[in-house]
Design a protein around this motif. Structure first.
Motif, PDB file in Angstrom:
ATOM      1  N   GLU A 176       2.942   0.219 -23.932  1.00  0.00           N
ATOM      2  CA  GLU A 176       1.684  -0.099 -24.007  1.00  0.00           C
ATOM      3  C   GLU A 176       1.310  -1.461 -23.880  1.00  0.00           C
ATOM      4  O   GLU A 176       0.677  -2.013 -23.019  1.00  0.00           O
ATOM      5  CB  GLU A 176       0.822   0.430 -25.476  1.00  0.00           C
ATOM      6  N   ALA A 177       2.098  -2.357 -24.651  1.00  0.00           N
ATOM      7  CA  ALA A 177       1.906  -3.852 -24.467  1.00  0.00           C
ATOM      8  C   ALA A 177       2.492  -4.376 -23.422  1.00  0.00           C
ATOM      9  O   ALA A 177       1.978  -5.389 -22.861  1.00  0.00           O
ATOM     10  CB  ALA A 177       2.561  -4.535 -25.856  1.00  0.00           C
ATOM     11  N   THR A 178       3.474  -4.092 -23.040  1.00  0.00           N
ATOM     12  CA  THR A 178       4.237  -4.970 -21.942  1.00  0.00           C
ATOM     13  C   THR A 178       4.389  -4.149 -20.387  1.00  0.00           C
ATOM     14  O   THR A 178       4.535  -4.579 -19.384  1.00  0.00           O
ATOM     15  CB  THR A 178       5.810  -5.101 -22.323  1.00  0.00           C
ATOM     16  N   GLY A 179       4.395  -2.532 -20.543  1.00  0.00           N
ATOM     17  CA  GLY A 179       4.264  -1.979 -19.315  1.00  0.00           C
ATOM     18  C   GLY A 179       5.752  -1.615 -18.900  1.00  0.00           C
ATOM     19  O   GLY A 179       6.017  -1.071 -18.094  1.00  0.00           O
ATOM     20  N   ALA A 180       6.617  -1.893 -19.821  1.00  0.00           N
ATOM     21  CA  ALA A 180       8.258  -1.813 -19.556  1.00  0.00           C
ATOM     22  C   ALA A 180       8.420  -0.288 -19.667  1.00  0.00           C
ATOM     23  O   ALA A 180       7.870   0.363 -20.739  1.00  0.00           O
ATOM     24  CB  ALA A 180       9.025  -2.576 -20.803  1.00  0.00           C
TER      25      ALA A 180
END
Length: 204
Positions: A176-180
């Motif tokens: 959610e935070a980085t899109g990784a």
């Protein structure tokens, strides 16, 4: 000759009654529910897996049906370290093909090939078993071959018990935070007789 004809009619009647539920043109409507819970020593709460998947199918040939299930799956893992604790809830679509083999007038064995696809969210779980914020989106696409038995107390109702069988799954987690994105693949035999799926099918 008369006795022979009567015997043939009787045998044909038994064959019909044993196969009427799964003959070409019939519709099945039902689904299955699965639940398992295990408590690991030292964990604050039990690990839980739950699924409910209603389904509909059509017999394109005698004893062979195709259809799809649409439902919801849920798992919560409390045991293990911080990286293993999570809660995942997912919407599932599961097209399938199923073939029945008659064992008696009321019992049938079946094998099912399904392609489960699940799309959900993952949330954090703390050491006390409390659920926190969403941290990732999940996608899973797989193939599963599973065996089961069906009991027909009437011509229109089948009560089924099945277990997971040989399966393959491609799993993806998007942070959610980085899109990784992280992708993993699994393959193996998952025939857990301690976590069977119970289902009821209505045959029309």
């Amino acid at each position: 000759m008369k006795k022979l004809l009567l015997s043939l009619v009787a045998v044909a009647g038994l064959f019909y009654s044993a196969n009427a539920q799964t003959e070409k043109g019939k519709i099945i409507l039902g689904g299955n529910v699965g639940f398992s819970s295990s408590k690991v020593e030292g964990a604050a709460k039990s690990d839980i897996d739950f699924s409910v998947v209603p389904s509909i199918g059509y017999f394109v040939g005698n004893n062979f049906a195709i259809g799809t299930g649409v439902g919801y799956t849920y798992s919560k893992t409390v045991s293990g370290g911080a990286l293993n604790r999570n809660q995942v809830g997912a919407f599932q679509v599961s097209p399938f093909g199923r073939y029945y083999v008659g064992l008696s007038d009321q019992f049938k064995f079946f094998g099912q090939l399904s392609v489960p696809m699940a799309f959900g969210t993952a949330k954090t779980v703390d050491a006390n078993g409390e659920t926190g914020a969403k941290y990732a989106s999940t996608t899973s696409i797989g193939v599963n071959v599973s065996p089961g038995f069906a009991f027909f107390p009437t011509k229109r109702i089948g009560i089924e018990v099945s277990v997971n069988g040989l399966g393959y799954a491609n799993n993806q987690i998007k942070e959610e935070a980085t899109g990784a994105k992280t992708t993993s693949n699994s393959f193996g035999l998952e025939a857990d007789t301690f976590a069977p799926k119970l289902g009821v099918q209505f045959h029309f």
